[in-house]
Write a protein that holds these residues in place. Structure first.
Motif, PDB file in Angstrom:
ATOM      1  N   HIS A 146       0.847  -1.187   0.000  1.00  0.00           N
ATOM      2  CA  HIS A 146       0.000   0.000   0.000  1.00  0.00           C
ATOM      3  C   HIS A 146       0.883   1.237   0.000  1.00  0.00           C
ATOM      4  O   HIS A 146       1.928   1.276   0.656  1.00  0.00           O
ATOM      5  N   SER A 147       0.415   2.253  -0.706  1.00  0.00           N
ATOM      6  CA  SER A 147       1.147   3.511  -0.725  1.00  0.00           C
ATOM      7  C   SER A 147       0.849   4.288   0.551  1.00  0.00           C
ATOM      8  O   SER A 147      -0.303   4.368   0.994  1.00  0.00           O
ATOM      9  N   GLY A 154      -8.033   3.810  -4.565  1.00  0.00           N
ATOM     10  CA  GLY A 154      -8.247   4.521  -5.812  1.00  0.00           C
ATOM     11  C   GLY A 154      -7.806   5.969  -5.761  1.00  0.00           C
ATOM     12  O   GLY A 154      -8.028   6.735  -6.699  1.00  0.00           O
ATOM     13  N   HIS A 155      -7.182   6.395  -4.665  1.00  0.00           N
ATOM     14  CA  HIS A 155      -6.730   7.777  -4.523  1.00  0.00           C
ATOM     15  C   HIS A 155      -5.644   8.130  -5.524  1.00  0.00           C
ATOM     16  O   HIS A 155      -5.555   9.266  -5.991  1.00  0.00           O
ATOM     17  N   ASP A 156      -4.832   7.162  -5.902  1.00  0.00           N
ATOM     18  CA  ASP A 156      -3.729   7.407  -6.826  1.00  0.00           C
ATOM     19  C   ASP A 156      -4.141   7.280  -8.287  1.00  0.00           C
ATOM     20  O   ASP A 156      -3.344   7.519  -9.181  1.00  0.00           O
ATOM     21  N   ARG A 157      -5.415   6.931  -8.538  1.00  0.00           N
ATOM     22  CA  ARG A 157      -5.898   6.753  -9.901  1.00  0.00           C
ATOM     23  C   ARG A 157      -6.100   8.114 -10.570  1.00  0.00           C
ATOM     24  O   ARG A 157      -6.577   9.065  -9.967  1.00  0.00           O
TER      25      ARG A 157
END
Length: 167
Positions: A146-147, A154-157
């Motif tokens: 996890h980042s 989906g925050h990094d999408r």
């Protein structure tokens, strides 16, 4: 008033009749259109992935021996196998069934080609092909990564916004 409709139910006390949907009849209805649509999507997917790379094929390179490889071990083996099954299924049909299926496949292919012009829909259609594939056999333990920067799934999408006139 309190009586059931005789179209879906038999006489009072009898179990309700089962309505026959179009998917129950082989070769027609929703099931056949789904098969035609998925086959057309596989054809378009394979055509897009090949992209004219004839140099990669062993038969197009003179002097190199052609290796016999099973379809399950090739890079696009699953898609090729599904298209081969559809071709074999077509071969077992009667003439009129084949004609009807060909018409459905042609209409479905035109619809898929139109849908693939939009990049978002192309991505969804490609994901549908990916979901058709069998799950790979797990080899060893799975490690979840996890980042630390993501606040939710989906925050990094990347978000694709519509033009400003639409808001």
């Amino acid at each position: 008033q309190g009586r059931p409709c005789s179209a879906t139910h038999g006489p009072i006390g009898a179990p309700p009749r089962r309505r026959r949907s179009t998917g129950d009849v082989p070769g027609s209805g929703a099931r056949a259109m789904d098969d035609a649509f998925m086959t057309a999507n596989l054809q378009a997917y394979m055509a897009q992935r090949q992209g004219g790379n004839a140099k990669n094929r062993a038969t197009s390179l003179p002097g190199f021996p052609r290796q016999v490889v099973s379809l399950s071990t090739t890079k696009r083996g699953f898609e090729k196998q599904k298209l081969l099954e559809a071709r074999r299924k077509r071969g077992t049909m009667l003439f009129l069934e084949r004609m009807e299926t060909d018409a459905q496949n042609k209409a479905a292919l035109q619809q898929v080609i139109t849908m693939r012009e939009d990049p978002d829909r192309r991505q969804l259609l490609d994901q549908a092909v990916m979901r058709m594939r069998p799950e790979p056999v797990p080899q060893g333990p799975r490690v979840a990564v996890h980042s630390s920067k993501s606040l939710w799934q989906g925050h990094d999408r990347k978000l694709s916004w519509a033009p400003l006139e639409c808001y």
